[in-house]
Design a protein around this motif. Structure first.
Motif, PDB file in Angstrom:
ATOM      1  N   MET A  84       0.796  -1.291  -0.187  1.00 53.84           N
ATOM      2  CA  MET A  84       0.007   0.115  -0.020  1.00 53.84           C
ATOM      3  C   MET A  84       0.701   1.204  -0.005  1.00 53.84           C
ATOM      4  N   ILE A  85       0.407   2.180  -0.795  1.00 56.31           N
ATOM      5  CA  ILE A  85       1.200   3.656  -0.805  1.00 56.31           C
ATOM      6  C   ILE A  85       0.097   4.305  -0.091  1.00 56.31           C
ATOM      7  N   HIS A  86       0.449   5.004   0.904  1.00 60.36           N
ATOM      8  CA  HIS A  86      -0.208   5.892   1.834  1.00 60.36           C
ATOM      9  C   HIS A  86      -0.210   7.211   1.021  1.00 60.36           C
ATOM     10  N   VAL A  87      -1.426   7.833   1.265  1.00 64.30           N
ATOM     11  CA  VAL A  87      -1.407   9.123   0.545  1.00 64.30           C
ATOM     12  C   VAL A  87      -0.418  10.194   0.759  1.00 64.30           C
ATOM     13  N   SER A  88       0.306   9.975   1.883  1.00 63.82           N
ATOM     14  CA  SER A  88       1.383  11.050   2.183  1.00 63.82           C
ATOM     15  C   SER A  88       2.709  10.547   1.612  1.00 63.82           C
ATOM     16  N   GLU A  89       2.666   9.446   0.909  1.00 66.10           N
ATOM     17  CA  GLU A  89       3.867   8.897   0.096  1.00 66.10           C
ATOM     18  C   GLU A  89       3.683   9.065  -1.303  1.00 66.10           C
ATOM     19  N   LEU A  90       2.683   9.535  -1.783  1.00 65.42           N
ATOM     20  CA  LEU A  90       2.499   9.610  -3.123  1.00 65.42           C
ATOM     21  C   LEU A  90       3.312  10.870  -3.788  1.00 65.42           C
ATOM     22  N   SER A  91       3.438  11.679  -3.221  1.00 67.66           N
ATOM     23  CA  SER A  91       4.060  12.982  -3.801  1.00 67.66           C
ATOM     24  C   SER A  91       4.885  13.800  -2.700  1.00 67.66           C
ATOM     25  N   HIS A  92       6.130  14.558  -3.179  1.00 68.05           N
ATOM     26  CA  HIS A  92       6.407  15.633  -2.363  1.00 68.05           C
ATOM     27  C   HIS A  92       5.458  16.705  -2.124  1.00 68.05           C
ATOM     28  N   ALA A  93       4.488  16.867  -3.062  1.00 65.54           N
ATOM     29  CA  ALA A  93       3.518  18.116  -3.105  1.00 65.54           C
ATOM     30  C   ALA A  93       2.347  17.195  -2.280  1.00 65.54           C
ATOM     31  N   ARG A  94       1.684  18.292  -1.552  1.00 58.78           N
ATOM     32  CA  ARG A  94       0.365  17.633  -1.087  1.00 58.78           C
ATOM     33  C   ARG A  94      -0.684  17.223  -1.839  1.00 58.78           C
ATOM     34  N   VAL A  95      -1.199  15.845  -1.536  1.00 60.63           N
ATOM     35  CA  VAL A  95      -2.182  15.389  -2.644  1.00 60.63           C
ATOM     36  C   VAL A  95      -3.582  15.387  -1.760  1.00 60.63           C
ATOM     37  N   ALA A  96      -4.477  15.930  -2.457  1.00 59.06           N
ATOM     38  CA  ALA A  96      -5.831  15.984  -1.721  1.00 59.06           C
ATOM     39  C   ALA A  96      -6.455  14.586  -1.655  1.00 59.06           C
ATOM     40  N   SER A  97      -6.289  14.077  -2.925  1.00 59.10           N
ATOM     41  CA  SER A  97      -7.081  12.677  -3.191  1.00 59.10           C
ATOM     42  C   SER A  97      -6.131  11.763  -3.790  1.00 59.10           C
ATOM     43  N   PRO A  98      -6.034  10.419  -3.736  1.00 60.57           N
ATOM     44  CA  PRO A  98      -4.899   9.620  -4.256  1.00 60.57           C
ATOM     45  C   PRO A  98      -5.525   9.318  -5.885  1.00 60.57           C
ATOM     46  N   ALA A  99      -7.049   9.512  -6.104  1.00 62.02           N
ATOM     47  CA  ALA A  99      -7.637   9.565  -7.392  1.00 62.02           C
ATOM     48  C   ALA A  99      -7.028  10.724  -8.286  1.00 62.02           C
ATOM     49  N   ASP A 100      -6.411  11.707  -7.752  1.00 61.29           N
ATOM     50  CA  ASP A 100      -5.982  12.760  -8.456  1.00 61.29           C
ATOM     51  C   ASP A 100      -4.519  12.361  -9.125  1.00 61.29           C
ATOM     52  N   VAL A 101      -3.899  11.227  -8.609  1.00 62.62           N
ATOM     53  CA  VAL A 101      -2.526  10.760  -8.819  1.00 62.62           C
ATOM     54  C   VAL A 101      -2.544   9.648  -9.700  1.00 62.62           C
ATOM     55  N   LEU A 102      -3.268   8.629  -9.129  1.00 63.60           N
ATOM     56  CA  LEU A 102      -3.168   7.270  -9.820  1.00 63.60           C
ATOM     57  C   LEU A 102      -4.718   6.632 -10.068  1.00 63.60           C
ATOM     58  N   ALA A 103      -4.531   5.748 -11.161  1.00 61.22           N
ATOM     59  CA  ALA A 103      -5.945   5.186 -11.198  1.00 61.22           C
ATOM     60  C   ALA A 103      -5.843   3.442 -11.365  1.00 61.22           C
ATOM     61  N   VAL A 104      -6.587   2.829 -11.247  1.00 62.20           N
ATOM     62  CA  VAL A 104      -6.578   1.380 -11.217  1.00 62.20           C
ATOM     63  C   VAL A 104      -6.131   0.808 -12.442  1.00 62.20           C
ATOM     64  N   GLY A 105      -5.159  -0.032 -12.410  1.00 53.60           N
ATOM     65  CA  GLY A 105      -4.569  -0.779 -13.870  1.00 53.60           C
ATOM     66  C   GLY A 105      -3.263   0.230 -14.313  1.00 53.60           C
ATOM     67  N   GLN A 106      -3.070   1.145 -13.357  1.00 58.14           N
ATOM     68  CA  GLN A 106      -1.984   2.126 -13.776  1.00 58.14           C
ATOM     69  C   GLN A 106      -0.616   1.140 -13.512  1.00 58.14           C
TER      70      GLN A 106
END
Length: 418
Positions: free
Chosen positions: A238-260
């Motif tokens: 699992m990638i926690h929302v805080s580990e998605l980017s150095h920038a603040r991410v409001a929702s993981p869906a803004d960065v990733l999609a199923v199948g990516q």
């Protein structure tokens, strides 16, 4: 001295045994390995014909596999060449045909009934086309035989983000036969059983590499509010929302999609297992991205005026993002000069663009002190200086002693009075 009439002495028992062992070893050397129907074996392609692929197994053993298994169904081109390594299942150990026969997938040949029995007994994969969704599952056509796949067995998971049935219909997929009844009229198959078995094999390989710091390429299987789950090859992390980017991410869906497909780094492996017997694995996208703090000192020197965006508001101040992944704090006393504030939200709002001045940079603590009033203070101070200078010049002009003039001026003034 020995008697020439005596028969020659026999070799000692130990020497005889040693000779027998060497002879047996030499006889066995180079023979094809003993194979059993159902075994999955590896071999090297040594020859090709229009109908058959010949595979070397062991030093001198040879097996065959139908060339149709390697032919592109649309173009008809062979997708294999001499020297390629393949892995296939033994369906005939050679007792019937004289040569071992291999299959990578059953269901492509004419003897469907026999292949179904082989697939059931030896747990081999068999191909079929999903033709329709029916009550409780799917209809699968395997050659001339119609089989049934329960809805829960069409994939490894259908919960959560459910894959629509239309995604399966019309596709040729591999299945495992789980039941044959009524003389072959009732055939039940499962794709999930095959996928789970493949996942177990893949998981074993993945765990061999698993350690904190290891980098994997995986596929996003689920996106939630708190993060995203990624399949690393039979093992999920699992990638926690805080580990998605150095920038603040409001929702993981803004960065990733199923199948990516994503590249992630392992940052944590739990010592204990959950209620399913699995160890939790923490992953990070951020760990593989460039750290924006490495250039902060050069980009934002003390005194620099930079644009930013308000990200958080607190009673003690406002957090302002000045570049993706870098936020600074403007203390409550550095937000406005015209009144005293009890909370930053009294004059600011999240998402508001602002201009700030860099007051200090602490790279070790990753902290930046900002101010929203420095430019205004500078402008006010400059205006005050200008005003004071103008007042000084005016006073100087007023207090300047007046001249009586020249002698001619005085004489002219006296004459004018007379």
């Amino acid at each position: 001295m020995s008697n020439p009439s005596e028969p020659p002495s026999k070799d000692p028992p130990a020497a005889a045994d040693s000779f027998a062992a060497l002879f047996a070893a030499s006889e066995g050397k180079g023979r094809a390995p003993k194979i059993v129907v159902g075994d999955v074996i590896s071999g090297r392609v040594i020859a090709l014909s229009s109908t058959t692929v010949f595979v070397a197994i062991g030093d001198k053993g040879e097996a065959t596999i139908d060339a149709a298994e390697f032919r592109d169904p649309e173009s008809g081109e062979m997708r294999i060449a001499v020297g390629d390594e393949i892995e296939a299942t033994v369906v005939d150990d050679g007792r019937r045909s004289g040569t071992p026969i291999l299959r990578r997938t059953l269901g492509r040949h004419g003897h469907i009934a026999a292949e179904l029995e082989q697939a059931l007994v030896h747990e081999l994969a068999i191909e079929g086309i999903v033709t329709a969704e029916v009550k409780g599952g799917f209809e699968v056509q395997i050659g001339s035989t119609r089989a049934f796949c329960p809805g829960s067995q069409i994939d490894s998971r259908r919960g959560g983000e459910r894959v629509p049935a239309s995604e399966y219909i019309g596709k040729r997929l591999a299945f495992r036969v789980t039941k044959i009844e009524q003389g072959g009229r009732n055939v039940v198959v499962s794709r999930r059983a095959l996928l789970d078995a493949e996942a177990e094999t893949a998981a074993a390989r993945t765990w061999e590499r698993m350690q904190v710091g290891a980098v994997f390429t995986g596929r996003v299987t689920s996106v939630r509010d708190f993060g995203a789950f990624v399949d690393l090859g039979g093992v999920e992390g699992m990638i926690h929302v805080s580990e998605l980017s150095h920038a603040r991410v409001a929702s993981p869906a803004d960065v990733l999609a199923v199948g990516q497909t994503v590249e992630v780094q392992v940052i944590k492996i739990a010592d204990t297992t959950d209620n399913r017997g699995r160890r939790q694995i923490g992953l990070s996208l951020k760990a593989l991205a460039a750290d924006p703090w490495t250039t902060v000192a050069e980009q934002f020197p003390v005194g620099a005026h930079v644009p930013g965006t308000v990200r958080r508001l607190e009673s003690f101040g406002a957090f302002v993002e000045i570049t993706p992944g870098v936020e600074g704090l403007a203390h409550i006393s550095k937000i406005t000069t015209d009144r005293r504030l009890s909370h930053a939200r009294q004059v600011l709002s999240v998402g508001q663009p602002v201009e700030v001045t860099v007051l200090g940079v602490d790279l070790a603590q990753r902290r930046i002190s900002l101010s929203l009033v420095e430019r205004a203070k500078s402008a006010r101070d400059a205006a005050e200086r200008t005003e004071r200078e103008e007042e000084r010049r005016a006073l100087a002009q007023i207090n300047k002693p007046k001249s009586l003039g020249t002698f001619a001026d005085l004489l002219a003034a006296a004459t004018k009075k007379k």
